[in-house]
Design a protein around this motif. Structure first.
Motif, PDB file in Angstrom:
ATOM      1  N   UNK A 101       0.855  -1.195   0.203  1.00 57.78           N
ATOM      2  CA  UNK A 101      -0.098   0.018  -0.049  1.00 57.78           C
ATOM      3  C   UNK A 101       0.916   1.149  -0.251  1.00 57.78           C
ATOM      4  N   UNK A 102       2.263   1.148  -0.412  1.00 56.60           N
ATOM      5  CA  UNK A 102       2.829   2.208  -0.535  1.00 56.60           C
ATOM      6  C   UNK A 102       3.321   3.012  -2.004  1.00 56.60           C
ATOM      7  N   UNK A 103       2.414   2.570  -2.683  1.00 55.58           N
ATOM      8  CA  UNK A 103       2.519   3.057  -4.173  1.00 55.58           C
ATOM      9  C   UNK A 103       3.708   2.354  -4.901  1.00 55.58           C
ATOM     10  N   UNK A 104       4.193   1.396  -4.570  1.00 56.88           N
ATOM     11  CA  UNK A 104       5.269   0.630  -5.396  1.00 56.88           C
ATOM     12  C   UNK A 104       4.639  -0.372  -6.625  1.00 56.88           C
ATOM     13  N   UNK A 105       3.364  -0.572  -6.392  1.00 55.11           N
ATOM     14  CA  UNK A 105       2.917  -1.342  -7.476  1.00 55.11           C
ATOM     15  C   UNK A 105       2.520  -0.837  -8.701  1.00 55.11           C
TER      16      UNK A 105
END
Lengths: 227, 128
Positions: A101-105
């Protein structure tokens, strides 16, 4: 980047890619993975690329040899050339618990999708089941391939839902398979958008596909990924 | 093999959750309503009820989806087509919940809008 490349023959990876998956730039996908995922694991990462020119399969396996799912950093993709069409199996993508959920995907999926479109891929396949994946992938447009798996979910729903709600999902099931007796694209999204189906689908396990040649499905997925 | 430690195969649900974090549940419901009606699984009224969406909330979505089709017409036809769409969303309520005077009024407006839109569409295609 430290990938070990293994193959069944003497063909180079470059030749294999040019012949089997022209216009697929895997380097761009791997660079996106490095930029976004590598920082999420303290453990050393194992990077493998395997290809088989007879079966026309390419495997990317990037993992931190995890002890369990909470510490897992895994990105596994398999590219298949079946007759003249390209299909991609989203075998695994897991980030360590602390980095979810940290925006790495999104950056990795954006680059991947761009490459899938560039090489004219027909489908993305996913096994929807890992930790609630049965609900999430249903919700966002992946369609169920296997009627037997849909029947299992329907049977589970019969036990969990009240009669009125069950009639609603059965109507979708009957409607679809009456029109498409051998259908391989059951609209799981129509089930997932019903509030009462969430607990049923959360524990479900099914094989899904996103048809990249279906303009509506592709545009919807693309719009979500780029949002 | 590390994969033996996982119960299932596939991208983790947290990947999907992150990917679609900015997609609202209501959007998914609107699309499901549209698809289930188009495929003939439900009437519009049934779909709205099943997915728990009010007619008034569905209205902007329906108009926005029809916008691309309306664009090919002049503003006069667009206006009548938009009125037809609005009324079609409220069809069930018009027939079952409106008082008789309002029902007659709505039915008349619907007929005028549909006839006018069709006439003008015809004229445009004759010109084309």
């Amino acid at each position: 980047m430290g990938y070990t490349i293994t193959s069944d023959n003497i063909q180079t990876l470059e030749t294999f890619l040019n012949r089997t998956f022209p216009n697929l730039n895997i380097l761009k996908i791997l660079q996106a993975v490095e930029r976004n995922f590598t920082k999420t694991s303290k453990n050393p990462i194992i990077r493998n690329i395997k290809f088989n020119s007879l079966d026309k399969v390419l495997l990317i396996d990037y993992n931190n040899d995890p002890l369990d799912i909470d510490s897992a950093l895994v990105f596994v993709r398999q590219f298949f050339k079946i007759k003249r069409s390209i299909e991609i199996d989203h075998t695994y993508c897991i980030l360590p618990l602390a980095h979810r959920g940290k925006g790495y995907i999104k950056p990795v999926f954006r680059e991947s999708l761009e490459q899938y479109i560039n090489c004219g891929a027909k489908k993305i396949r996913v096994h929807a089941g890992l930790s609630g994946g049965g609900y999430v992938w249903a919700k966002y447009g992946f369609r169920a391939v296997n009627k037997r798996e849909v029947e299992i979910i329907l049977a589970k729903a019969r036990k969990k839902l009240n009669a009125k709600d069950f009639v609603i999902i059965e109507k979708i099931y009957n409607g679809y398979y009456t029109k498409n007796p051998g259908g391989k694209s059951f609209p799981m999204n129509l089930w997932a958008a019903l509030d009462f189906m969430k607990p049923v689908l959360l524990g479900s396990d099914w094989n899904g596909e996103l048809d990249l040649k279906n303009k509506l499905h592709l545009e919807k997925f693309k719009e979500y990924v780029y949002r | 093999m590390y994969t033996d430690k996982f119960k299932f195969k596939g991208d983790h649900s947290s990947v999907g959750e992150e990917l679609f974090s900015e997609v609202h549940d209501q959007e998914e419901k609107f699309l499901a309503i549209e698809e289930s009606v188009k495929e003939g699984y439900f009437t519009l009224h049934e779909a709205l009820e099943n997915y728990k969406i009010d007619e008034i909330d569905y209205l902007p979505f329906a108009l926005s989806r029809a916008r691309a089709q309306y664009r090919k017409y002049n503003s006069q036809v667009q206006a009548f087509k938009a009125i037809s769409t609005v009324i079609s969303i409220f069809d069930f309520s018009i027939n079952h919940n409106f008082d008789s005077k309002s029902r007659v009024a709505m039915t008349t407006i619907k007929k005028i809008a549909q006839d006018s839109a069709n006439d003008k569409t015809q004229e445009l295609s004759d010109i084309g």
